[in-house]
Design a protein around this motif. Structure first.
Motif, mmCIF file in Angstrom:
data_model
loop_
_atom_site.group_PDB
_atom_site.id
_atom_site.type_symbol
_atom_site.label_atom_id
_atom_site.label_comp_id
_atom_site.label_asym_id
_atom_site.label_seq_id
_atom_site.Cartn_x
_atom_site.Cartn_y
_atom_site.Cartn_z
ATOM 1 N N TYR A 157 84.850 88.409 110.880
ATOM 2 C CA TYR A 157 84.496 88.586 108.968
ATOM 3 C C TYR A 157 85.712 89.581 108.510
ATOM 4 N N SER A 158 86.966 89.808 109.808
ATOM 5 C CA SER A 158 87.644 90.208 108.201
ATOM 6 C C SER A 158 88.364 89.017 107.458
ATOM 7 N N SER A 159 88.445 87.664 108.599
ATOM 8 C CA SER A 159 89.219 86.990 108.333
ATOM 9 C C SER A 159 88.905 86.628 106.985
ATOM 10 N N PHE A 160 87.521 86.014 107.116
ATOM 11 C CA PHE A 160 86.715 85.116 105.799
ATOM 12 C C PHE A 160 87.226 86.312 104.703
ATOM 13 N N CYS A 161 87.185 87.784 104.424
ATOM 14 C CA CYS A 161 87.552 88.421 103.547
ATOM 15 C C CYS A 161 89.060 88.079 102.972
ATOM 16 N N PHE A 162 89.147 88.629 104.025
ATOM 17 C CA PHE A 162 91.104 88.168 103.733
ATOM 18 C C PHE A 162 91.233 86.728 103.492
ATOM 19 N N GLN A 163 91.502 86.412 103.614
ATOM 20 C CA GLN A 163 90.946 84.561 103.238
ATOM 21 C C GLN A 163 90.467 84.889 102.140
ATOM 22 N N ILE A 164 89.097 85.007 101.789
ATOM 23 C CA ILE A 164 88.271 85.351 99.973
ATOM 24 C C ILE A 164 89.385 85.471 98.982
ATOM 25 N N SER A 165 89.812 86.625 99.811
ATOM 26 C CA SER A 165 90.602 88.032 98.918
ATOM 27 C C SER A 165 91.627 87.224 98.576
ATOM 28 N N ASN A 166 92.573 86.315 99.521
ATOM 29 C CA ASN A 166 93.950 85.292 99.048
ATOM 30 C C ASN A 166 93.540 84.000 98.303
ATOM 31 N N MET A 167 92.120 83.414 98.561
ATOM 32 C CA MET A 167 91.890 82.837 97.757
ATOM 33 C C MET A 167 91.704 83.048 96.115
ATOM 34 N N ILE A 168 91.110 83.765 95.967
ATOM 35 C CA ILE A 168 91.453 84.508 94.722
ATOM 36 C C ILE A 168 92.316 84.555 93.981
ATOM 37 N N LEU A 169 93.336 85.792 94.795
ATOM 38 C CA LEU A 169 94.142 85.288 94.138
ATOM 39 C C LEU A 169 94.973 83.942 93.720
ATOM 40 N N GLY A 170 95.100 83.049 94.460
ATOM 41 C CA GLY A 170 95.815 81.895 94.081
ATOM 42 C C GLY A 170 94.756 81.197 93.083
ATOM 43 N N CYS A 178 90.444 72.704 91.696
ATOM 44 C CA CYS A 178 90.558 72.130 92.970
ATOM 45 C C CYS A 178 89.844 73.482 93.889
ATOM 46 N N LEU A 179 91.277 74.643 93.934
ATOM 47 C CA LEU A 179 90.631 75.683 95.230
ATOM 48 C C LEU A 179 89.425 76.203 95.226
ATOM 49 N N ILE A 180 88.978 76.302 93.556
ATOM 50 C CA ILE A 180 88.031 76.968 92.828
ATOM 51 C C ILE A 180 86.727 76.160 94.294
ATOM 52 N N ARG A 181 86.946 74.949 94.338
ATOM 53 C CA ARG A 181 85.969 74.128 95.453
ATOM 54 C C ARG A 181 85.864 75.179 96.657
ATOM 55 N N VAL A 182 87.409 75.051 97.176
ATOM 56 C CA VAL A 182 87.904 75.733 98.220
ATOM 57 C C VAL A 182 87.104 76.634 98.564
ATOM 58 N N LEU A 183 87.080 77.609 97.947
ATOM 59 C CA LEU A 183 86.624 78.909 97.509
ATOM 60 C C LEU A 183 84.681 79.042 97.316
ATOM 61 N N LEU A 184 83.954 78.078 96.692
ATOM 62 C CA LEU A 184 82.933 78.152 97.443
ATOM 63 C C LEU A 184 82.376 77.206 98.388
ATOM 64 N N GLU A 185 82.917 77.359 99.119
ATOM 65 C CA GLU A 185 82.415 75.962 100.574
ATOM 66 C C GLU A 185 83.085 77.172 101.872
ATOM 67 N N MET A 186 83.693 78.256 101.429
ATOM 68 C CA MET A 186 84.124 79.168 102.252
ATOM 69 C C MET A 186 82.748 80.280 102.223
ATOM 70 N N ILE A 187 82.888 80.349 100.853
ATOM 71 C CA ILE A 187 81.773 82.008 100.742
ATOM 72 C C ILE A 187 80.242 81.075 101.117
ATOM 73 N N ILE A 188 80.272 79.929 101.006
ATOM 74 C CA ILE A 188 78.877 79.748 101.828
ATOM 75 C C ILE A 188 79.106 79.271 103.444
ATOM 76 N N SER A 189 80.314 78.731 103.918
ATOM 77 C CA SER A 189 80.296 79.038 104.763
ATOM 78 C C SER A 189 80.083 80.649 105.809
#
Length: 217
Positions: free
Chosen positions: A24-37, A52-63
């Motif tokens: 759970y903490s890893s997902f929150c960490f990566q989502i936060s860094n994805m937005i920053l990226g 392209c990275l927004i698409r990755v963010l979208l899939e990450m959140i749904i997962s």
């Protein structure tokens, strides 16, 4: 690759509370860094790459939402720590279509007021996913158009090396269009009693909520 194999084997030996807390903490960490990226790419004029990275963010959140909702999906995700099974598990169980099915089926069980919000969230998601997929799959139109940027009010020029920053506002609006409805659904899932895994002790639950509020707000 060797490091990941060693890490994966170590993860398999951890107890369920440790695995879930880290997951759970890893997902929150990566989502936060994805937005920053995404923000940094847009700020540097790399518009196509940010989309392209927004698409990755979208899939990450749904997962992530699917993992929180469905214990079987969550268990299968944890099993991918075993790299010898990872590819097979992803192809058979963890495709994005399965995550979407879990999330929207759950949304259909919520009370009517929240359900309407979730249906609107689904509509936004589907429209955005289709549009963002054009970037991920290198759509001809996007490839051609996104190489240009406004040089001045009425003239386009090649945006070589991201020299022109003209789309950052539009890109950040795309991110907000994802985060606002998804955060509402996310909050609902986290605080639903039947979603909290009975294997988690209270300290892990508290730590997870702290991580969530720190990352999202």
């Amino acid at each position: 690759m060797i490091e990941w194999v060693v890490w994966g084997m170590a993860m398999l030996r951890k107890d369920i509370s440790q695995k879930l807390s880290l997951l759970y903490s890893s997902f929150c960490f990566q989502i936060s860094n994805m937005i920053l990226g995404i923000y940094k790419l847009a700020k540097d004029g790399l518009d196509y790459q940010a989309m392209c990275l927004i698409r990755v963010l979208l899939e990450m959140i749904i997962s992530f939402l699917a993992i929180l909702i469905d214990s079987n999906y969550r268990e299968k995700y944890l099993e991918t720590a075993d790299v010898s099974k990872e590819h097979q598990i992803w192809r058979s169980t963890l495709r994005i279509q399965k995550a979407e099915e879990i999330v929207w089926n759950y949304a259909g069980t919520i009370d009517e007021k929240v359900k309407m919000q979730c249906l609107e969230c689904k509509k936004i998601y589907e429209e955005m996913y289709a549009e963002l997929s054009k970037f991920e799959h290198n759509s001809y139109g996007n490839m051609i158009v996104m190489q240009y940027a406004l040089v001045d009010e009425d003239r386009l020029g090649l945006n070589v090396n991201g020299n022109k920053v003209t789309a950052i506002e539009r890109i950040l609006k795309q991110v907000l269009c994802i985060l606002i409805p998804m955060e509402a659904l996310f909050s609902r899932i986290v605080y639903e009693k039947d979603i909290i895994d009975k294997n988690l002790n209270n300290s892990v639950c508290i730590n997870f909520n702290d991580i969530v509020h720190t990352t999202i707000t």
